[in-house]
Write a protein that holds these residues in place. Sequence first.
Motif, PDB file in Angstrom:
ATOM      1  N   GLU A 187     -97.088  36.937  35.672  1.00 22.78           N
ATOM      2  CA  GLU A 187     -96.885  37.108  34.234  1.00 22.78           C
ATOM      3  C   GLU A 187     -95.480  36.680  33.828  1.00 22.78           C
ATOM      4  O   GLU A 187     -95.281  36.121  32.749  1.00 22.78           O
ATOM      5  CB  GLU A 187     -97.129  38.565  33.858  1.00 22.78           C
ATOM      6  CG  GLU A 187     -97.125  38.784  32.356  1.00 22.78           C
ATOM      7  CD  GLU A 187     -97.475  40.208  31.967  1.00 22.78           C
ATOM      8  OE1 GLU A 187     -97.632  41.033  32.873  1.00 22.78           O
ATOM      9  OE2 GLU A 187     -97.575  40.473  30.766  1.00 22.78           O
ATOM     10  N   SER A 188     -94.511  36.929  34.714  1.00 22.16           N
ATOM     11  CA  SER A 188     -93.139  36.547  34.388  1.00 22.16           C
ATOM     12  C   SER A 188     -92.978  35.032  34.420  1.00 22.16           C
ATOM     13  O   SER A 188     -92.225  34.460  33.632  1.00 22.16           O
ATOM     14  CB  SER A 188     -92.170  37.182  35.390  1.00 22.16           C
ATOM     15  OG  SER A 188     -92.282  38.580  35.345  1.00 22.16           O
ATOM     16  N   LEU A 189     -93.693  34.376  35.328  1.00 24.65           N
ATOM     17  CA  LEU A 189     -93.557  32.923  35.457  1.00 24.65           C
ATOM     18  C   LEU A 189     -94.153  32.195  34.253  1.00 24.65           C
ATOM     19  O   LEU A 189     -93.827  31.040  33.999  1.00 24.65           O
ATOM     20  CB  LEU A 189     -94.249  32.448  36.745  1.00 24.65           C
ATOM     21  CG  LEU A 189     -93.716  33.076  38.038  1.00 24.65           C
ATOM     22  CD1 LEU A 189     -94.520  32.593  39.242  1.00 24.65           C
ATOM     23  CD2 LEU A 189     -92.247  32.732  38.232  1.00 24.65           C
ATOM     24  N   ARG A 190     -95.040  32.875  33.524  1.00 27.68           N
ATOM     25  CA  ARG A 190     -95.653  32.236  32.353  1.00 27.68           C
ATOM     26  C   ARG A 190     -95.278  32.979  31.078  1.00 27.68           C
ATOM     27  O   ARG A 190     -95.891  32.766  30.039  1.00 27.68           O
ATOM     28  CB  ARG A 190     -97.176  32.154  32.524  1.00 27.68           C
ATOM     29  CG  ARG A 190     -97.818  33.447  32.949  1.00 27.68           C
ATOM     30  CD  ARG A 190     -99.314  33.328  33.201  1.00 27.68           C
ATOM     31  NE  ARG A 190     -99.860  34.563  33.725  1.00 27.68           N
ATOM     32  CZ  ARG A 190    -100.064  35.662  33.017  1.00 27.68           C
ATOM     33  NH1 ARG A 190     -99.790  35.661  31.743  1.00 27.68           N
ATOM     34  NH2 ARG A 190    -100.546  36.742  33.576  1.00 27.68           N
ATOM     35  N   ALA A 191     -94.260  33.829  31.165  1.00 31.91           N
ATOM     36  CA  ALA A 191     -93.749  34.589  30.007  1.00 31.91           C
ATOM     37  C   ALA A 191     -94.881  35.305  29.263  1.00 31.91           C
ATOM     38  O   ALA A 191     -94.861  35.415  28.041  1.00 31.91           O
ATOM     39  CB  ALA A 191     -92.979  33.679  29.063  1.00 31.91           C
TER      40      ALA A 191
END
Lengths: 216, 266
Positions: A187-191
Amino acid sequence: MSLTEAENIFAGLNEQGLNTILSAVFTARPRQLNYRTSPSVAAVPASASSWTTLPTIAFPGVPGGIDYAVRFSIPRVDFFPQTQPLPPPLNLVAGQFSLQTEVDLTLLCSRSADREGSGKPVGVRLGVAATGQPVVQVTGPGKGTVSLDLLAVEIVDITPDPLESLVECLVLTLLRAVLSSVALPFESLRAGAFSLNLLRGPETEDDQLKLYGAAV
Amino acid sequence: MPDILTAVDETAANVIMSKEISSLAPLAASRNSTFGPFSIEWELSASFSQGTIDIIPPPADVIRIAGVRLSYHAELKLTLDLGFLDFCLPQVCVTLPFIGRVCTPRVCLSFPTIEVPVSHSSTVDFTADVRPSVTLAGDEWKVEAVIVGVPQLVLGPAATALLGVIGGAVTAALLLVPAIGPLLALASAVILASLTVANLLGVLGALLNPLVAGLRIPLYKSPRLFEILPASGQDSAVFVRLDSVVATLDDSGGEDELVLAIDISS
């Protein structure tokens, strides 16, 4: 070639984006870069929470053990293709990243057998270059993490060569442990955009870390 | 190159947007209308479902959603003022031999105002063109697909069906009105002449068109301060700032895609 290629959803994190994330992580959690046996080794940190306390190295005949400190600067990553220069024999190939950081190794050097009242910090700052590859761990539909694993470290200008190899092995071991503490959720890698079931990746190319998948 | 680049093709867009369309909260609308001798209070709820996605990059630059189903339920309260049926039997006088003048009493009939509840549910399918719209409201980024122009709703069949339902309910209600027997045909004729398919089309359109025009399908939502890592043990959560979010439709790679480009800072 489309962004999604043969899959349906694509998420790409540029190397600048990852460096921003690493900066945020290690600025918020400085203790993950700073390790020491006591505050008296090297410069006094800003607060007790800004370093990780380690036990001294026990050795027969050394009362209280050997005090030391290890501190890394915030690492910077370069995804394939290579943008940052690398010292030989390091070579960046597709699917990998390179990493640059500095490490301060400090030893509290005691000049007498009595540990109390003695000890002078002796340290060295070394430039570190490394190569590695991203490692993925899928924990459920649409969920997982990506972390950075190191394959090789190069520290130049240490002689003799066996000493260089020894220090490189030490730094590789320590730096690999440091990086393992940063497992970035998908989720963090795709904001938070477009949740995906991972089908391919992580791949590193075009200066990006790429994930491919299908809709959850 | 943006820090974070995400994209979905039409296959994924179909999954994501259909789910979002079906998850939209039911919409509500109300209206009062008057047709001749009666008025109608409309309470309408509606929801959307289905739809097939076609990403059409520039120059059209729209996401076409074909076969969106608008399901609605209307609760109508018809108030019929039957006063138009009121009448009086005139007094009739006659002069009779030996009795003199004799008059019948004047008889007047007043009809009440009656209320007739009517429920009606139906669906209407339409095709809509939407376009991604990015907003930063307060500290929240939103990307929504918003309607480009108002699609034509084909409400004729629904209006005809509704007219039939209303006609049946009105007739049933009239049968319960005392003394209306001889006037039933007249009452029905007057009322149903006031209520036409065109009238109902006008009201249905006025109720449903704004709901469709205001359709906003969520594509992305995130706080400006985005949590990269959650708090863990003695470590606090780690955030980055989302500085910009750009949504585009793109086919430069040979496939139609919805693309989000996000820049971040620490």
